[in-house]
Design a protein around this motif. Structure first.
Motif, PDB file in Angstrom:
ATOM      1  N   THR A 140       0.941  -1.146  -0.011  1.00  0.00           N
ATOM      2  CA  THR A 140       0.117  -0.079   0.025  1.00  0.00           C
ATOM      3  C   THR A 140       0.803   1.248   0.067  1.00  0.00           C
ATOM      4  O   THR A 140       0.433   2.376  -0.456  1.00  0.00           O
ATOM      5  CB  THR A 140      -0.897   0.074   1.285  1.00  0.00           C
ATOM      6  OG1 THR A 140      -0.177  -0.147   2.511  1.00  0.00           O
ATOM      7  CG2 THR A 140      -2.023  -1.210   1.150  1.00  0.00           C
ATOM      8  N   ASN A 141       2.188   1.213   0.577  1.00  0.00           N
ATOM      9  CA  ASN A 141       2.928   2.175   0.432  1.00  0.00           C
ATOM     10  C   ASN A 141       3.601   2.615  -0.730  1.00  0.00           C
ATOM     11  O   ASN A 141       4.305   3.284  -1.022  1.00  0.00           O
ATOM     12  CB  ASN A 141       3.875   2.059   1.506  1.00  0.00           C
ATOM     13  CG  ASN A 141       3.767   2.943   2.898  1.00  0.00           C
ATOM     14  OD1 ASN A 141       2.573   3.412   2.851  1.00  0.00           O
ATOM     15  ND2 ASN A 141       4.656   3.000   3.997  1.00  0.00           N
ATOM     16  N   HIS A 142       3.516   1.380  -1.775  1.00  0.00           N
ATOM     17  CA  HIS A 142       4.225   1.361  -3.079  1.00  0.00           C
ATOM     18  C   HIS A 142       5.805   1.454  -2.935  1.00  0.00           C
ATOM     19  O   HIS A 142       6.439   2.028  -3.477  1.00  0.00           O
ATOM     20  CB  HIS A 142       3.892   2.579  -4.096  1.00  0.00           C
ATOM     21  CG  HIS A 142       2.199   2.563  -4.196  1.00  0.00           C
ATOM     22  ND1 HIS A 142       1.377   3.372  -3.687  1.00  0.00           N
ATOM     23  CD2 HIS A 142       1.727   1.661  -5.242  1.00  0.00           C
ATOM     24  CE1 HIS A 142       0.202   3.263  -4.119  1.00  0.00           C
ATOM     25  NE2 HIS A 142       0.332   2.250  -5.067  1.00  0.00           N
ATOM     26  N   GLU A 143       6.166   0.389  -2.049  1.00  0.00           N
ATOM     27  CA  GLU A 143       7.841   0.432  -1.692  1.00  0.00           C
ATOM     28  C   GLU A 143       8.129  -1.196  -1.606  1.00  0.00           C
ATOM     29  O   GLU A 143       7.218  -1.840  -1.843  1.00  0.00           O
ATOM     30  CB  GLU A 143       7.987   0.927  -0.548  1.00  0.00           C
ATOM     31  CG  GLU A 143       7.195   0.423   0.794  1.00  0.00           C
ATOM     32  CD  GLU A 143       7.326   1.165   2.163  1.00  0.00           C
ATOM     33  OE1 GLU A 143       7.798   2.191   2.099  1.00  0.00           O
ATOM     34  OE2 GLU A 143       6.862   0.466   2.862  1.00  0.00           O
ATOM     35  N   ALA A 144       9.399  -1.424  -1.464  1.00  0.00           N
ATOM     36  CA  ALA A 144       9.752  -2.842  -1.381  1.00  0.00           C
ATOM     37  C   ALA A 144       9.447  -3.779  -2.781  1.00  0.00           C
ATOM     38  O   ALA A 144       9.086  -4.825  -2.633  1.00  0.00           O
ATOM     39  CB  ALA A 144       9.348  -3.570  -0.190  1.00  0.00           C
ATOM     40  N   TYR A 145       9.779  -2.931  -3.889  1.00  0.00           N
ATOM     41  CA  TYR A 145       9.398  -3.631  -5.028  1.00  0.00           C
ATOM     42  C   TYR A 145      10.588  -3.873  -5.899  1.00  0.00           C
ATOM     43  O   TYR A 145      11.494  -3.495  -5.390  1.00  0.00           O
ATOM     44  CB  TYR A 145       8.451  -2.865  -6.116  1.00  0.00           C
ATOM     45  CG  TYR A 145       8.711  -1.320  -6.195  1.00  0.00           C
ATOM     46  CD1 TYR A 145       9.906  -1.124  -7.062  1.00  0.00           C
ATOM     47  CD2 TYR A 145       8.397  -0.281  -5.299  1.00  0.00           C
ATOM     48  CE1 TYR A 145      10.398   0.082  -7.376  1.00  0.00           C
ATOM     49  CE2 TYR A 145       8.735   1.046  -5.595  1.00  0.00           C
ATOM     50  CZ  TYR A 145       9.817   1.336  -6.609  1.00  0.00           C
ATOM     51  OH  TYR A 145      10.276   2.485  -6.759  1.00  0.00           O
ATOM     52  N   GLY A 146      10.487  -4.907  -7.067  1.00  0.00           N
ATOM     53  CA  GLY A 146      11.776  -5.365  -7.656  1.00  0.00           C
ATOM     54  C   GLY A 146      11.869  -4.447  -8.980  1.00  0.00           C
ATOM     55  O   GLY A 146      11.349  -3.389  -9.056  1.00  0.00           O
ATOM     56  N   PRO A 147      12.737  -5.012  -9.750  1.00  0.00           N
ATOM     57  CA  PRO A 147      13.232  -4.260 -11.050  1.00  0.00           C
ATOM     58  C   PRO A 147      12.057  -4.257 -12.190  1.00  0.00           C
ATOM     59  O   PRO A 147      10.914  -4.960 -11.816  1.00  0.00           O
ATOM     60  CB  PRO A 147      14.209  -5.351 -11.580  1.00  0.00           C
ATOM     61  CG  PRO A 147      13.992  -6.448 -11.109  1.00  0.00           C
ATOM     62  CD  PRO A 147      13.382  -6.386  -9.696  1.00  0.00           C
ATOM     63  N   LYS A 148      12.214  -3.729 -13.164  1.00  0.00           N
ATOM     64  CA  LYS A 148      10.988  -3.614 -14.082  1.00  0.00           C
ATOM     65  C   LYS A 148      10.807  -4.830 -14.847  1.00  0.00           C
ATOM     66  O   LYS A 148      11.610  -5.757 -15.132  1.00  0.00           O
ATOM     67  CB  LYS A 148      11.611  -2.589 -15.333  1.00  0.00           C
ATOM     68  CG  LYS A 148      11.757  -1.215 -14.862  1.00  0.00           C
ATOM     69  CD  LYS A 148      12.410  -0.258 -16.092  1.00  0.00           C
ATOM     70  CE  LYS A 148      12.394   1.286 -15.395  1.00  0.00           C
ATOM     71  NZ  LYS A 148      13.204   1.925 -16.791  1.00  0.00           N
ATOM     72  N   THR A 149       9.562  -5.061 -15.144  1.00  0.00           N
ATOM     73  CA  THR A 149       8.949  -6.278 -15.681  1.00  0.00           C
ATOM     74  C   THR A 149       7.680  -5.771 -16.632  1.00  0.00           C
ATOM     75  O   THR A 149       7.870  -4.805 -16.989  1.00  0.00           O
ATOM     76  CB  THR A 149       8.527  -7.320 -14.659  1.00  0.00           C
ATOM     77  OG1 THR A 149       8.273  -8.397 -15.548  1.00  0.00           O
ATOM     78  CG2 THR A 149       7.473  -6.948 -14.025  1.00  0.00           C
TER      79      THR A 149
END
Length: 272
Positions: A140-149
Motif C-alpha cells: 500500500t506504500n508502493h515500496e519494497a518492489y523489484g526491477p522492471k518487468t
C-alpha cells in the motif's frame, strides 16, 4: 496509462491521516500476539506472560527496526536528523526488529526463569505470520518492489488486477517482491506449525532455528531483486549478507545443540 492505484491513506481521523501501512502492521501484531498467547498457555505459561513480554518487545523492536534502517542509510538522515522519527514514511527493517526482539526475549526470560529457547520457539510462527501480513503494508506504500518487468509477466502469475495495477511504479511495471516474501513467509508459517505439532521431532530452540533458516534462505534471493536494498559497501547488500550469516549460524547451532547440549523436546509441557 490510467490504473486504479491504491491510496496509501485509509481514512482521516480528526484531520490525521491514518495509513493502510499502520493498519496492516497493527493487524499483523494483533494476530501474532493472539497466536503466541494461545501456544504459551498450551505449554503451561501464565496467561499474561505474552502480553507482559509484548509491552517491552513491541516498542523496542520498532526502535531496533528503525535504527537498523537509519544506520545503513545514514546519508539520507545526516542532514535532516528529525526525519529519523518520521515512521509514517516507512523505513523499518525487519532484521533490526528481530535482533531487538531477541534481546528483549533474553532479558525477559532471565528475569522470569523461563527457557530462552522455548520462548523463542513460541514466538517464531507468530513472528513469521506477522511478517507475511506486514509486507502488504509495503504494497500500500508502493515500496519494497523489484526491477522492471512486463504486464504480461504479472498477468502470467495470475495475480488479481489490484496487484498488477499497483505494481506500475515510476513509469513501469515492477516485480512484486513484497508478495514473493509474503507468500514465502506464509508457507514458512504453515511449515513451522506442522513441525511444532510433532510430539518428538524438534528440541527446544529448533522451531526458532527452523524459522531463521527458512526466512533467511528466501530473503537472500528476494533481496537480490529489490531496488531499495541497504548496502554495506560496493554491491554487498546488508540483508543478503546477514541472511547468509543467520542461515549458517542457525544450522550450526541446531547441530551443536543436538550433539552437545541435548535439550528436551519442545512439546514437553512444564519444561521451562
Amino acid at each position: 496509462m490510467l490504473l486504479a492505484q491504491i491510496n496509501d491513506v485509509a481514512f482521516k481521523l480528526f484531520g490525521l491521516e491514518i495509513k493502510w501501512y499502520a493498519i496492516i502492521i497493527v493487524s499483523g501484531i494483533i494476530l501474532a500476539v493472539w497466536l503466541a498467547n494461545r501456544e504459551s498457555r498450551r505449554l503451561g505459561y501464565g496467561e499474561d506472560d505474552i502480553i507482559d513480554f509484548m509491552l517491552w518487545a513491541l516498542p523496542l523492536s520498532i526502535v531496533g527496526a528503525r535504527l537498523y534502517y537509519v544506520i545503513f542509510d545514514w546519508e539520507i538522515y545526516v542532514n535532516n536528523p528529525l526525519q529519523i522519527f518520521n515512521l509514517r514514511s516507512g523505513g523499518l527493517a525487519i532484521y533490526g526488529g528481530l535482533i531487538a526482539g531477541a534481546l528483549v526475549v533474553y532479558y525477559f526470560t532471565q528475569n522470569r526463569y523461563y527457557s530462552f529457547w522455548k520462548f523463542l520457539d513460541i514466538a517464531a510462527p507468530s513472528v513469521i505470520i506477522g511478517q507475511a501480513i506486514g509486507r502488504w503494508g509495503n504494497f500500500t506504500n508502493h515500496e519494497a518492489y523489484g526491477p522492471k518487468t512486463t504486464e504480461a509477466f504479472l498477468r502470467g502469475l495470475h495475480l488479481p488486477n489490484f496487484i498488477v495495477e499497483n505494481m506500475y511504479i515510476d513509469g513501469a511495471f515492477r516485480h512484486p517482491t513484497f508478495l514473493y516474501e509474503s507468500l514465502w513467509s506464509l508457507a514458512g508459517f504453515a511449515i513451522l506449525l506442522w513441525l511444532r505439532s510433532r510430539k518428538d521431532l524438534l528440541l527446544q530452540g529448533e522451531v526458532f532455528f527452523s524459522y531463521i533458516m527458512w526466512y533467511s534462505f528466501g530473503r537472500f534471493f528476494i533481496e537480490g531483486l529489490r531496488t531499495d536494498s541497504l548496502y554495506l559497501f560496493g554491491e554487498i547488500r546488508v540483508s543478503q549478507l546477514l541472511s547468509l550469516i543467520l542461515f549458517a549460524g542457525a544450522l550450526g547451532m541446531m547441530i551443536y545443540r543436538r550433539k552437545v547440549v541435548k535439550p528436551p523436546y519442545y512439546n514437553l509441557r512444564g519444561v521451562r
